[in-house]
Design a protein around this motif. Sequence first.
Motif, PDB file in Angstrom:
ATOM      1  N   ARG A  28      32.190  40.078  39.397  1.00 39.18           N
ATOM      2  CA  ARG A  28      32.932  41.286  39.761  1.00 39.18           C
ATOM      3  C   ARG A  28      32.145  42.475  39.220  1.00 39.18           C
ATOM      4  O   ARG A  28      32.443  43.014  38.156  1.00 39.18           O
ATOM      5  CB  ARG A  28      34.343  41.235  39.188  1.00 39.18           C
ATOM      6  CG  ARG A  28      35.287  42.267  39.771  1.00 39.18           C
ATOM      7  CD  ARG A  28      36.691  42.059  39.216  1.00 39.18           C
ATOM      8  NE  ARG A  28      37.491  43.253  39.405  1.00 39.18           N
ATOM      9  CZ  ARG A  28      38.644  43.477  38.793  1.00 39.18           C
ATOM     10  NH1 ARG A  28      39.132  42.585  37.954  1.00 39.18           N
ATOM     11  NH2 ARG A  28      39.322  44.574  39.018  1.00 39.18           N
ATOM     12  N   SER A  30      31.735  45.581  39.548  1.00 39.83           N
ATOM     13  CA  SER A  30      32.216  46.918  39.182  1.00 39.83           C
ATOM     14  C   SER A  30      32.745  47.003  37.752  1.00 39.83           C
ATOM     15  O   SER A  30      32.795  48.094  37.182  1.00 39.83           O
ATOM     16  CB  SER A  30      33.305  47.382  40.153  1.00 39.83           C
ATOM     17  OG  SER A  30      34.422  46.518  40.084  1.00 39.83           O
ATOM     18  N   ASP A  72      25.279  50.997  42.322  1.00 41.91           N
ATOM     19  CA  ASP A  72      25.967  51.106  43.609  1.00 41.91           C
ATOM     20  C   ASP A  72      26.951  49.953  43.671  1.00 41.91           C
ATOM     21  O   ASP A  72      26.567  48.810  43.948  1.00 41.91           O
ATOM     22  CB  ASP A  72      24.961  51.048  44.759  1.00 41.91           C
ATOM     23  CG  ASP A  72      25.613  51.294  46.109  1.00 41.91           C
ATOM     24  OD1 ASP A  72      26.834  51.068  46.250  1.00 41.91           O
ATOM     25  OD2 ASP A  72      24.891  51.696  47.036  1.00 41.91           O
ATOM     26  N   ASN A  73      28.215  50.239  43.384  1.00 40.47           N
ATOM     27  CA  ASN A  73      29.217  49.168  43.336  1.00 40.47           C
ATOM     28  C   ASN A  73      29.462  48.554  44.710  1.00 40.47           C
ATOM     29  O   ASN A  73      29.860  47.394  44.810  1.00 40.47           O
ATOM     30  CB  ASN A  73      30.521  49.694  42.747  1.00 40.47           C
ATOM     31  CG  ASN A  73      30.420  49.971  41.257  1.00 40.47           C
ATOM     32  OD1 ASN A  73      29.499  49.489  40.586  1.00 40.47           O
ATOM     33  ND2 ASN A  73      31.341  50.754  40.729  1.00 40.47           N
ATOM     34  N   ALA A  74      29.228  49.305  45.763  1.00 37.11           N
ATOM     35  CA  ALA A  74      29.406  48.758  47.107  1.00 37.11           C
ATOM     36  C   ALA A  74      28.346  47.708  47.427  1.00 37.11           C
ATOM     37  O   ALA A  74      28.586  46.789  48.214  1.00 37.11           O
ATOM     38  CB  ALA A  74      29.358  49.882  48.133  1.00 37.11           C
ATOM     39  N   LYS A  75      27.168  47.861  46.809  1.00 41.13           N
ATOM     40  CA  LYS A  75      26.067  46.915  47.059  1.00 41.13           C
ATOM     41  C   LYS A  75      25.878  45.936  45.912  1.00 41.13           C
ATOM     42  O   LYS A  75      24.948  45.126  45.940  1.00 41.13           O
ATOM     43  CB  LYS A  75      24.768  47.686  47.299  1.00 41.13           C
ATOM     44  CG  LYS A  75      24.791  48.535  48.564  1.00 41.13           C
ATOM     45  CD  LYS A  75      23.451  49.225  48.782  1.00 41.13           C
ATOM     46  CE  LYS A  75      23.465  50.032  50.080  1.00 41.13           C
ATOM     47  NZ  LYS A  75      22.166  50.724  50.321  1.00 41.13           N
ATOM     48  N   ASN A  76      26.724  46.045  44.865  1.00 41.38           N
ATOM     49  CA  ASN A  76      26.607  45.154  43.702  1.00 41.38           C
ATOM     50  C   ASN A  76      25.194  45.176  43.120  1.00 41.38           C
ATOM     51  O   ASN A  76      24.644  44.134  42.746  1.00 41.38           O
ATOM     52  CB  ASN A  76      26.993  43.719  44.072  1.00 41.38           C
ATOM     53  CG  ASN A  76      28.440  43.596  44.498  1.00 41.38           C
ATOM     54  OD1 ASN A  76      29.300  44.352  44.044  1.00 41.38           O
ATOM     55  ND2 ASN A  76      28.705  42.658  45.384  1.00 41.38           N
TER      56      ASN A  76
END
Length: 114
Positions: A28, A30, A72-76
């Motif tokens: 996880r 983020s 970039d939390n959208a791209k991990n």
Amino acid sequence: QDQLVESGGGLVQPGGSLRLSCATSGIRFSIYTMGWYRQAPGKQRELVAMITSGSTTNYVDSVKGRFTISRDNAKNTVYLQMNSLKPDDTAVYYCNAKGTYNLWGQGTQVTVSS
């Protein structure tokens, strides 16, 4: 499976730039504090930069003003932009994820030489 994969290392001349990337999977992302460490031959591994889940950053003094860590939390994915590179920056750079688990990538070589 938890996995961290670094990329972007290579050979660069003094004063040049490189951008390291660390793509993660199975975690996880983020909620993890992400860090970049480096280890030069004959030296201990040292923390270069870190970024918390809230995007607070911290840098070792020797790279302040030259390196920038971002996520970039959208791209991990976590990045390390390295500018004005010096020969002393030569090392294997490792990505680290601290959270529920403490995970390491396999490392990517950065060589700064003319």
